[in-house]
Motif scaffolding. Sequence first.
Motif, short mmCIF file in Angstrom:
data_model
loop_
_atom_site.label_atom_id
_atom_site.label_comp_id
_atom_site.label_asym_id
_atom_site.label_seq_id
_atom_site.Cartn_x
_atom_site.Cartn_y
_atom_site.Cartn_z
N GLY A 17 74.05 38.45 4.41
CA GLY A 17 73.09 37.55 4.09
C GLY A 17 73.57 36.18 3.80
O GLY A 17 74.75 35.87 3.68
N VAL A 18 72.64 35.22 3.75
CA VAL A 18 72.96 33.63 3.37
C VAL A 18 73.74 33.84 2.18
O VAL A 18 73.54 34.31 1.04
CB VAL A 18 72.14 32.86 3.28
N GLY A 19 75.01 32.97 1.91
CA GLY A 19 75.84 32.90 0.61
C GLY A 19 76.72 33.92 0.45
O GLY A 19 77.27 33.86 -0.47
N ALA A 20 76.90 34.98 1.34
CA ALA A 20 77.81 36.03 1.22
C ALA A 20 79.17 35.51 1.69
O ALA A 20 80.14 36.18 1.11
CB ALA A 20 77.31 37.06 2.17
N GLU A 147 73.57 37.67 -7.35
CA GLU A 147 74.06 36.46 -8.51
C GLU A 147 74.94 35.52 -7.92
O GLU A 147 74.59 34.31 -8.31
CB GLU A 147 74.49 37.25 -9.74
N ILE A 148 75.77 36.13 -7.17
CA ILE A 148 77.22 35.39 -6.80
C ILE A 148 76.51 34.23 -5.65
O ILE A 148 76.99 33.18 -5.29
CB ILE A 148 78.22 36.10 -6.20
N ARG A 149 75.64 35.04 -4.90
CA ARG A 149 75.16 34.35 -3.55
C ARG A 149 74.15 33.10 -4.06
O ARG A 149 74.40 31.87 -3.43
CB ARG A 149 74.22 35.32 -2.73
N ARG A 150 73.46 33.22 -5.22
CA ARG A 150 72.74 32.36 -5.58
C ARG A 150 73.57 31.05 -6.19
O ARG A 150 73.33 29.95 -5.77
CB ARG A 150 71.90 32.63 -6.82
N LYS A 151 74.67 31.36 -6.85
CA LYS A 151 75.41 30.29 -7.45
C LYS A 151 76.19 29.49 -6.50
O LYS A 151 76.24 28.28 -6.60
CB LYS A 151 76.61 31.13 -8.20
N ARG A 152 76.42 30.20 -5.08
CA ARG A 152 77.11 29.63 -4.16
C ARG A 152 76.35 28.61 -3.48
O ARG A 152 76.41 27.59 -3.08
CB ARG A 152 77.61 30.65 -3.16
N LEU A 153 74.93 29.26 -3.33
CA LEU A 153 73.94 28.40 -2.53
C LEU A 153 73.60 26.95 -3.38
O LEU A 153 73.42 26.19 -2.75
CB LEU A 153 72.73 29.21 -2.18
N ARG A 157 74.96 23.88 -1.39
CA ARG A 157 73.72 23.38 -0.67
C ARG A 157 72.78 22.75 -1.51
O ARG A 157 71.78 22.31 -0.93
CB ARG A 157 73.10 24.34 0.50
N GLY A 158 72.95 22.88 -2.72
CA GLY A 158 71.86 22.18 -3.73
C GLY A 158 70.47 23.06 -3.65
O GLY A 158 69.45 22.30 -3.99
N TYR A 159 70.47 24.18 -3.18
CA TYR A 159 69.13 25.00 -3.04
C TYR A 159 68.57 25.27 -4.63
O TYR A 159 69.38 25.61 -5.31
CB TYR A 159 69.33 26.22 -2.38
N THR A 160 67.27 25.22 -4.50
CA THR A 160 66.62 25.68 -5.66
C THR A 160 66.59 27.22 -5.75
O THR A 160 66.51 27.75 -4.51
CB THR A 160 65.33 25.05 -5.84
N ASP A 161 66.16 27.70 -6.96
CA ASP A 161 65.96 29.33 -7.06
C ASP A 161 64.76 29.39 -6.15
O ASP A 161 64.90 30.59 -5.43
CB ASP A 161 65.70 29.61 -8.57
N GLU A 162 63.61 28.74 -6.20
CA GLU A 162 62.73 29.09 -5.29
C GLU A 162 62.95 29.18 -3.87
O GLU A 162 62.64 30.04 -3.08
CB GLU A 162 61.65 28.04 -5.46
N LYS A 163 63.82 28.32 -3.36
CA LYS A 163 63.90 28.20 -1.77
C LYS A 163 64.88 29.40 -1.44
O LYS A 163 64.86 30.08 -0.61
CB LYS A 163 64.69 26.84 -1.49
N ILE A 164 66.19 29.67 -2.46
CA ILE A 164 66.84 30.86 -2.36
C ILE A 164 66.08 32.28 -2.16
O ILE A 164 66.28 33.09 -1.22
CB ILE A 164 67.88 30.92 -3.35
N THR A 165 65.13 32.26 -3.21
CA THR A 165 64.30 33.71 -3.13
C THR A 165 63.58 33.79 -1.79
O THR A 165 63.16 34.78 -1.30
CB THR A 165 63.54 33.50 -4.17
N ASP A 166 62.97 32.41 -1.43
CA ASP A 166 62.06 32.69 0.08
C ASP A 166 63.11 32.89 1.31
O ASP A 166 62.80 33.81 2.07
CB ASP A 166 61.54 31.40 0.08
N ILE A 167 64.43 32.59 1.25
CA ILE A 167 65.42 32.80 2.05
C ILE A 167 65.64 34.20 2.05
O ILE A 167 65.42 34.90 3.12
CB ILE A 167 66.76 31.88 2.22
#
Length: 211
Positions: A17-20, A147-153, A157-167
């Motif tokens: 997955g993205v951010g792995a 959790e780690i992937r969210r922190k990295r993104l 990349r400056g992604y929001t939680d909403e954008k990360i959840t969508d991805i």
Amino acid sequence: MGELKVGKTNIIGITGGVGAGKSTVLEYIKQNYNCRVILSDDVANDIKKKGYPAYDELVELLGREILGEDGEIDRKKMADAIFNNKNKLKKVNNILHPAVNTFIINIIESEKQSGKLDFVFVEAALLIENGYDKIADELWYVYASEEIRRKRLKKSRGYTDEKITDIFSKQLDDATFREHCQFTIDNSDSITSAAKQIDSRLSDWNKEPAT
């Protein structure tokens, strides 16, 4: 699905997955093993260049408005041309995905015939969906906790939680990755930890910088 053997060019697919942290893992592999690393995103960019079949097909589909001053396809203009148009996006993917696969398969066959490398690593987000289990000797899954992937993104990349959840919702889940891959690298911690896992898996090969 084959198995890894000394004396042949082994083909290993890398997904996750993205951010792995696939890029970090692949950089370590590239620096420490006699291999070639193929990134599907890089291939997708290359085959859109003038002189490649995908270039002509994309220009025919989307029009010359997607070209920059140099005559090459402008990524932003192309993105704008398919924005919010699922039909055009599908047609673009129908052009790019087969072309990317064909390009990568040709590289693999060339390296196999050459026999100079121990490995060819192929990284692709849609590795499983595109049937690379029929091409590769093994599929590897680069894992990191959500959790780690969210922190990295957020950080990289400056992604929001909403954008990360969508991805995340559009990618395969952990269980599916594990079901289709023969080896899992836990990359939730440091690259040192991931490297130990890789070295253990490839213990029959001496670490050797690629030429």
